[in-house]
Design an enzyme around this catalytic site. Structure first.
Site, PDB file in Angstrom:
ATOM      1  N   HIS A  87       3.049 -85.655 -23.168  1.00  0.00           N
ATOM      2  CA  HIS A  87       2.432 -84.340 -23.355  1.00  0.00           C
ATOM      3  C   HIS A  87       3.072 -83.543 -24.492  1.00  0.00           C
ATOM      4  O   HIS A  87       2.390 -82.819 -25.202  1.00  0.00           O
ATOM      5  CB  HIS A  87       2.539 -83.553 -22.048  1.00  0.00           C
ATOM      6  CG  HIS A  87       1.592 -82.398 -21.965  1.00  0.00           C
ATOM      7  ND1 HIS A  87       0.227 -82.554 -21.938  1.00  0.00           N
ATOM      8  CD2 HIS A  87       1.817 -81.060 -21.903  1.00  0.00           C
ATOM      9  CE1 HIS A  87      -0.352 -81.362 -21.850  1.00  0.00           C
ATOM     10  NE2 HIS A  87       0.588 -80.446 -21.833  1.00  0.00           N
ATOM     11  N   ASP A 143       1.118 -89.315 -21.382  1.00  0.00           N
ATOM     12  CA  ASP A 143       1.048 -87.911 -20.977  1.00  0.00           C
ATOM     13  C   ASP A 143       1.002 -87.786 -19.452  1.00  0.00           C
ATOM     14  O   ASP A 143       0.158 -88.384 -18.796  1.00  0.00           O
ATOM     15  CB  ASP A 143      -0.199 -87.262 -21.596  1.00  0.00           C
ATOM     16  CG  ASP A 143      -0.152 -85.747 -21.570  1.00  0.00           C
ATOM     17  OD1 ASP A 143       0.437 -85.192 -20.621  1.00  0.00           O
ATOM     18  OD2 ASP A 143      -0.696 -85.124 -22.489  1.00  0.00           O
ATOM     19  N   SER A 155      -3.394 -78.413 -24.513  1.00  0.00           N
ATOM     20  CA  SER A 155      -3.326 -78.524 -23.061  1.00  0.00           C
ATOM     21  C   SER A 155      -4.406 -77.640 -22.440  1.00  0.00           C
ATOM     22  O   SER A 155      -5.581 -77.853 -22.680  1.00  0.00           O
ATOM     23  CB  SER A 155      -1.922 -78.154 -22.579  1.00  0.00           C
ATOM     24  OG  SER A 155      -1.728 -78.556 -21.254  1.00  0.00           O
TER      25      SER A 155
END
Length: 682
Positions: free
Chosen positions: A654, A619, A534
């Site tokens: 995610h 995501d 991330s």
């Protein structure tokens, strides 16, 4: 199999008189069959290229799985007359939530068997279980797409029936008023996924009749609702990175109008807890960058009535305050290490929970019972498995309720060494790191080493134990966590010095740690690997552009790499709430600064390390097209034959796979990638 080649369609993106040419902009068309085709071609290429690793990857998966106690359970906690517990059964991916009435040895009642609920779904996440005050109903959220968009359902615990009411597009969390009939919850904007509305649902009404009680119109804020631990108040919070605002009503009066505690004020952060006649407020008021604890009467909540309970300290970050009937527990961070401070309300007692270790992870656990004198906390280190400990705040005795088992007869904590060291960054600042390796490792520059970092949002990655990490350590790897600026490892200023127009400190710090590890012969550039996910994927991408010569290979999971384009598009989920972290590129100063480090915008003709990039098609945090575009452009620009792989999980978002063993399979693939580069295939 030939290397996938994404089609190029030049698109000119212009801002502040500056033009960027984005030949892969079209990949953001989620519904375009050509997009899916390209992603599937990348997946097929990755699978083909790593086909020879399949047996080894499976062995790694089994090895990591074998260390985990499959028929495991959490330590029960007591609340409102019931003992609650989550457990796993052998061979099953999802938890089973149970409770027992009055006594821990009473008959078990299953609240949710998520394994049964998840049947037929590729992804399934149950979250936000909220029990009504009379213990008869349970509200809970379900996401089966992996977009962090939950549908709230309500279950009659006594009959097992799921009520007809179904509330969609929520965060999954909710709280009950004292009447057992009124439920408050948070809705998300369907386009941006921003949490922007608080609704009130009554069991006697259809959810289409739910009442909007608060709407957050500022696109940089998110809103949420919760019940105070005392259970006296329903509290609505609204927060951006640098401002907070709270309002409240009595939990006994769900139809009352919410009263603001303190209106939002630029750069005033605060959070709220309740005890007796006061709200207790953790805040940075008055320039308290490391925060202070204040209190204010419930009937006089404005900032002018706030008074100190714990004053600000320059060398101690006050991270949290947990309130019990007889005690106040503070979570503090001093010199990078967490400590738990216990105070009685009359201040006759004031002490720290005793801990002795050079580097560790410490924090309060689930403490929902307001009446108890028992503090539950969690402790682990790089060499010590996680322990759940019940600490009696009256007599200062403790009981280890559980230590995570490592089902490996060869595992001994004493076989591993944990250290803390300090590198010097480009501006002279000392950067801490936590290091772990197996005894017997020689510092000769030949050790494979995996360096991990994050460094954003003030999120601190503490040195915790991981049984899966043993697969690295037992094969001779050194593992390092770089505590770079952008986290709060050394206090709030550590975060401030790694964001906005100081963001490049984060990358320089990570590079400084790498250089230290090389200089002190823990490893060498031929054996050094980096990993981040991330915002940590942004870290990997930026560092890779700045110093590609330092690393042999890198893993970037769900990486935030197209920073300028994303931050200029306020229709993308989360963008507006990120302005206080990265800066708003609609301002020319921030635009040019972000562009100067954005990984996608700074790819160059050079010899990049080997790279594995992973993402999820659904995501909600970092859209799949960012890593897809990044990989496509890297293929055009780099001037060596090093591997570049992109794997897109077409079924998740995610957080990756939802099942505990599916997540291990993903990790095994990442480890196999690094092991092959290191020449370790057994």
């Amino acid at each position: 199999m030939s290397i996938p080649k994404a089609k190029q369609e030049s698109k000119i993106l212009e801002a502040h008189g500056d033009q960027r040419h984005d030949e892969f902009y079209w990949l953001n068309q989620r519904e375009n069959p050509e997009v899916r085709k390209y992603l599937e071609e990348e997946n097929a290429y990755y699978k083909k290229e790593t086909q020879h690793l399949e047996d080894f990857t499976q062995d790694l998966f089994q090895e990591m799985k074998s260390r985990i106690k499959e028929d495991d359970s959490s330590v029960p906690y007591f609340l409102d007359g019931y003992w609650y517990q989550a457990k796993f059964e052998k061979g099953k991916d999802y938890p089973i939530y149970t409770r027992r009435k009055d006594h821990i040895d009473a008959e078990e009642k299953i609240l949710f068997d998520v394994n049964q609920m998840a049947e037929g779904f590729d992804y399934y996440k149950l979250s936000g279980i909220s029990i009504s005050p009379d213990n008869k109903l349970a509200a809970f959220g379900v996401d089966n797409v992996s977009r962090r968009e939950y549908t709230i359902h309500i279950k009659d615990i006594e009959t097992g029936e799921i009520l007809d009411q179904k509330i969609e597009k929520t965060t999954g969390s909710s709280c009950w008023a004292s009447d057992n009939k009124t439920l408050f919850y948070t809705r998300k904007d369907p386009q941006t996924l921003r949490s922007h509305q608080i609704y009130k649902h009554h069991l006697d009404q259809n959810n289409t009749e739910d009442e909007l009680v608060y709407q957050e119109d500022d696109a940089t804020f998110n809103t949420y609702v919760f019940k105070s631990k005392s259970r006296d108040f329903i509290i609505i919070g609204s927060s951006s990175t640098l401002q907070d605002e709270y309002r409240f009503i009595s939990a006994n009066k769900p139809n009352a109008d919410f009263k603001i505690i303190q209106k939002r004020t630029p750069n005033l952060e605060y959070s709220v807890a309740h005890y007796e006649d006061y709200f207790y407020i953790l805040t940075n008021k008055g320039g308290a960058s490391n925060f202070r604890l204040m209190r204010t009467p419930i009937d006089k909540t404005e900032v002018e009535h706030w008074e100190d309970v714990i004053s600000h300290r320059d060398d101690v970050l006050l991270e949290d305050a947990d309130i019990f009937k007889n005690y106040l527990v503070l979570t503090e961070r001093f010199n990078g290490l967490t400590r738990l401070r216990v105070l009685s309300w009359d201040l006759s007692e004031d002490y720290f929970v005793p801990i002795s270790s050079e580097t560790y992870t410490l924090g309060t656990s689930s403490n929902p019972d307001f009446e108890t004198d028992t503090l539950r906390y969690v402790y682990s280190s790089l060499t010590t498995p996680t322990s759940v400990i019940d600490f009696n705040m009256k007599d200062q005795t403790e009981v280890v309720m559980k230590q995570s088992e490592v089902l490996d007869p060869n595992f001994k904590a004493s076989n591993y060494i944990a250290e803390r060291a300090w590198a010097t960054s480009a501006d002279g600042v000392k950067i801490p790191m936590s290091i772990v390796y197996k005894k017997g490792i020689q510092r000769d520059g030949k050790n494979p080493l995996l360096q991990y970092g994050y460094g954003s949002y003030g999120h601190t990655v503490d040195p915790h134990f991981s049984s899966t990490r043993l697969s690295l350590l037992d094969r001779g790897f050194v593992f390092v966590i770089a505590h770079i600026r952008g986290s709060e490892y050394l206090g709030r200023q550590w975060y401030e010095d790694g964001k906005l127009l100081k963001k490049k400190n984060t990358f320089s710090d990570f590079i400084a740690v790498s250089e230290y590890l090389i200089e002190h012969l823990y490893t060498s550039p031929e054996h050094l690997y980096a990993m981040g996910g991330s915002a940590g994927g942004l870290l990997v991408g930026a560092v890779m552009n700045m110093r590609p010569d330092l690393y042999h290979g890198m893993i970037a999971a769900v990486p935030f790499v197209d920073v300028v384009t994303t931050m200029l598009d306020d229709s993308i989920p989360l963008t507006t709430g990120e302005y206080d972290e990265w800066g708003n590129p609609n301002d020319a100063q921030y635009y040019h600064y972000i562009k100067s480090y954005s990984p996608y915008d700074n790819i160059k003709d050079c010899q990049y390390p080997h790279l594995l990039v992973t993402t999820g098609f659904y995501d909600s945090q970092v859209q799949y097209w960012e890593p897809a575009k990044w990989v496509a452009r890297l293929r055009l620009q780099k001037n060596n034959t090093n591997k570049v792989y992109l794997e897109t999980n077409m079924k998740t978002g995610h957080g990756g796979a939802s099942g505990r063993f599916e997540a291990l399979k993903e990790l095994a693939k990442e480890y196999a990638f690094i092991f092959e580069l290191a020449g370790i295939l057994k």
